[in-house]
Scaffold this active site. Structure first.
Site: not given
Ligand code: PLP
Length: 731
Positions: A248, A283, A286, A354-355, A383
């Site tokens: 985290g 752990e 990032r 296409c969004e 990520y």
């Protein structure tokens, strides 16, 4: 004063001479060669972040388990594994990748609220360090599986400490309304169950309270709760040793928003861990990879409207979903250094998908951007690729690793073929008979239909060993990446897979294994299970294999039992530098039952006997091959036997191979031995073309004196025949 907090991880992306560099590599030069979009990672940033992290927490000697979900690329993972990290995984797939990357099972921890029985079984069989359990039913299933396998299961319970970490709500995992872990009372009760079970071994307490946390305070509150539970359970007689505080650790995505101060965190948690004489597991994901990666994209169009200006780039939300999913902010830099004198403009940077949710920045003030130029989305190592997908049939991007002025493609861009991999069109649906379609389809038995439509879902993936069938000049091999030690009993495995009737069928098994001296080690096993020192055709195949898999580049070096080999790729042709030949014995007379035969002996990494014959097709290979191979002169190892015909433009060679115990279509070291002997006794020179039943080869060498040779190279084709998976029969 420099903002030390912002610099608390390693930055290797800087402008030099007007261009954005990664270490000493100009990124736009890579972009021109690789094409866009692609991810680019800095080796020194990754390794620097890991070392910084390990050093900061070193007073507590923690086990650092890299969270593979942040970025599971095998090369990046392997770099961390070699630094001594373990792995935090969430699925059997990640377990498979972690083992492939080289993380030792005893350093792997497995969390996740939805582990399947097969995943638990696999983790137990691989003997990983611990399963972090998230519910009472999961614990029950683990116990049952352990019983079935006659195995004890090392477990920790994941405590949900109910703390607010003030991050995006999608990445908050330690509040009681989140699905993760067990609240205090549930955990306390379940530890009683663990205590009573002979199949469950308690290891410690696990937590992971969220991601992108930028303050120490929630960790301290969570650790206080974990500490309280730890003390209570110790009092109750549970043998707990570890506190796993999860990951985290937040990074700085935006100027002026500092990352988590890990020095302060390490300082503050020290007394909480020490006082309990607990061992610490951390752990991070990032923090290690996030700042080490960029997404490089090219501007396709600039579209101006009265209301706003759109910069349409060739990367989309499918390549990097964080802005669309979490409203995440990534700095955007031009690869060409902006001219400070020019004013900024406010733009939306959007993708081609296409969004309307397909964007990287909305209403952002950026230096002037033109069509065709390259942009970097910063801090995109975590990520990012790992969450990419192929919506709109957009192949996922390539990944590149830079180390100083070198770079490698460590994952190829997906192809259109990859996009349809696994899809099956049922023939019955499209048969040309009159009443085909729906009627025909409904007549297929349910089981057949299921198999036809979903073949891959029927396969027990973890028990299948991926292999590549290759051939080099007609010598065929089964190549397996064994860096994760998926094959332990190599001899028996080779006997099984090489069998033409009962296995895949091959002249040998090639295992790619770890090496601390070169890019990797090649081990060759014969169909009879014996290990061979070296084979030129095998060496070419493995060199092409590592190149195609992105494990090594066009040039690489590898270890073999007979010494180091270097290789050079030129499309499907591979040139390998062979060991300098040795143990030359000219005019060696062998007495056999039916007469005497004079030939020459040379070791080109393997023993070879060379017999010149007038017409190689008519040579009595079947009769003489085994007799010479087992001749007492060559015992105990025996020798390979080559029948050589001198032609106008080179040689023709047939080889009887020891281990295969028969003729193979070609033998690389045999061809080299034949060429060198032909030069000594017939003065044919270098390079020398050699024909074999498997195809043509070329041998290059330098003759130092009459019998001394160096700079020996063998060049020829190495091709992939097919890829598949072989069912493992027990371990
Ligand atoms: N550990 C667990 C159990 C996780 O679920 C995660 C991420 O979701 C991590 C560690 C890594 O988190 P981060 O990348 O934020 O460090």
């Amino acid at each position: 004063m420099r903002d030390t907090k912002i610099m608390s991880y390693h930055n290797h992306f800087n402008y030099k001479r007007g261009e954005l560099f990664c270490e000493s590599t100009c990124i736009s030069e890579v972009a021109q060669k690789v094409g866009t979009p692609f991810y680019l990672y800095s080796y020194n940033s990754l390794i620097g972040n890991y070392r910084k992290f390990a050093h900061t927490f070193s007073k507590l000697s923690p086990l650092i388990c890299y969270s593979l979900k942040a970025n599971g690329n095998l090369t990046l993972s392997r770099i961390l594994a070699q630094e001594g990290a373990g792995a935090d995984i969430l699925s059997e797939g990640e377990l498979h990748k972690a083992l492939q990357a080289g993380f030792p099972p005893q350093k792997i921890v497995f969390a996740g609220p939805g582990k399947k029985e097969k995943e638990i079984e696999c983790a137990l069989k691989e003997n990983i360090f611990m399963l972090n359990v998230e519910s009472a039913s999961e614990l029950e299933l683990i116990e049952k599986t352990a019983q079935r396998l006659n195995h004890t299961a090392r477990v920790s319970l994941r405590l949900n400490p109910d703390v607010d970490v003030k991050t995006h709500r999608y990445i908050t995992t330690g509040k009681k309304e989140n699905k993760f872990g067990l609240v205090f009372d549930e955990a306390e009760k379940l530890y009683e169950k663990i205590k009573k079970s002979s199949l469950l071994k308690p290891v410690g307490i696990h937590m992971h309270i969220g991601s992108q946390i930028t303050s120490s305070e929630p960790y301290l509150r969570a650790l206080e709760k974990a500490g309280e539970l730890f003390d209570l359970l110790k009092e109750k007689g549970l043998d707990l040793q570890y506190i796993d505080m999860g990951g985290g650790f937040g990074i700085s995505y935006k100027k002026g928003k500092p990352p988590l101060d890990i020095e302060e965190l390490a300082e503050k948690i020290y007394p909480l861990i020490k006082k309990r004489e607990a061992k610490l597991i951390i752990e991070p994901g990032r923090f290690l990879v996030g700042p080490a990666g960029l997404l490089i994209t090219q501007v396709l169009y600039k579209k101006r409207r009265r209301e706003k200006t759109f910069i349409i780039v060739d990367a989309g939300m499918n390549d990097l979903i964080r802005p669309s999913l979490y409203d995440a902010y990534h700095q955007i830099k031009k690869l060409k250094e902006p001219d400070e004198a020019e004013s900024d403009e406010t733009v939306d940077v959007v993708g081609p998908v296409c969004e309307s949710g397909d964007f990287f920045a909305l209403g952002r003030s950026l230096p002037k951007i033109s069509e065709g130029e390259y942009l970097a989305l910063m801090d995109a190592g975590a990520y990012s690729f790992s969450m990419s997908f192929s919506y709109n049939a957009r192949p996922r991007p390539a990944e590149v690793l830079v180390k100083e002025d070198h770079w490698w493609i460590i994952r190829k861009r997906e192809t259109y073929q990859d996009l349809i991999k696994g899809e099956v069109i049922p023939d019955e649906l499209f048969s040309s008979s009159k009443d085909s379609s729906a009627k025909n389809f409904s007549t297929i038995s349910p089981s057949k239909r299921e198999v036809a439509i979903f073949p891959s879902q029927k396969e027990p993936i973890f028990d299948l060993i991926p292999f590549t069938k290759m051939q080099g000049s007609g010598n065929d091999f089964i190549v397996v990446d064994n860096r994760g030690k998926i094959i332990k009993d190599r001899e028996n495995f080779s006997k099984r897979v090489c069998s033409r009737k009962k296995g895949i069928g091959a002249d040998g098994l090639l295992l790619l294994e770890e090496s601390d001296k070169a890019n990797f080690k090649m081990r060759i096993f014969n169909p009879d299970g014996t290990e061979a020192e070296m084979c030129g055709n095998a060496a070419r195949c493995i060199a092409r294999f590592v190149y195609l898999k992105g494990i090594a580049g066009e040039k690489c070096s590898f270890e073999t039992l007979s010494g180091p080999i270097s290789s050079y790729m030129n499309e499907t042709q591979v040139k390998i530098r062979m060991k300098d030949p040795s143990r030359l014995h000219l005019n060696l007379k062998l007495i056999l039952e039916d007469g005497s035969y004079e030939g020459h002996y040379l070791d080109t990494g393997v023993s070879h006997f060379i017999l010149f014959v007038p017409e190689v097709e008519k040579a009595p290979l079947e009769k003489l091959g085994p007799k010479i191979r087992y001749h007492p002169y060559f015992q105990p190892q025996g020798t390979n036997v080559n029948f050589v015909e001198v032609e106008r433009n080179g040689l023709k060679v047939r080889t009887y191979e020891r281990g295969v115990e028969g003729e193979t279509l070609s033998c690389g070291t045999g061809v080299v031995a034949a060429a060198i002997i032909a030069d000594i006794v017939r003065g044919l020179g270098s390079p020398l073309k050699v024909k074999t039943k498997g195809g043509g080869l070329k041998v290059y060498f330098q003759r130092r004196d009459k019998t001394n040779f160096a700079q020996v190279f063998l060049e020829g084709e190495a091709k992939v025949v097919y890829e598949g998976r072989y069912e493992r029969k027990g371990k």
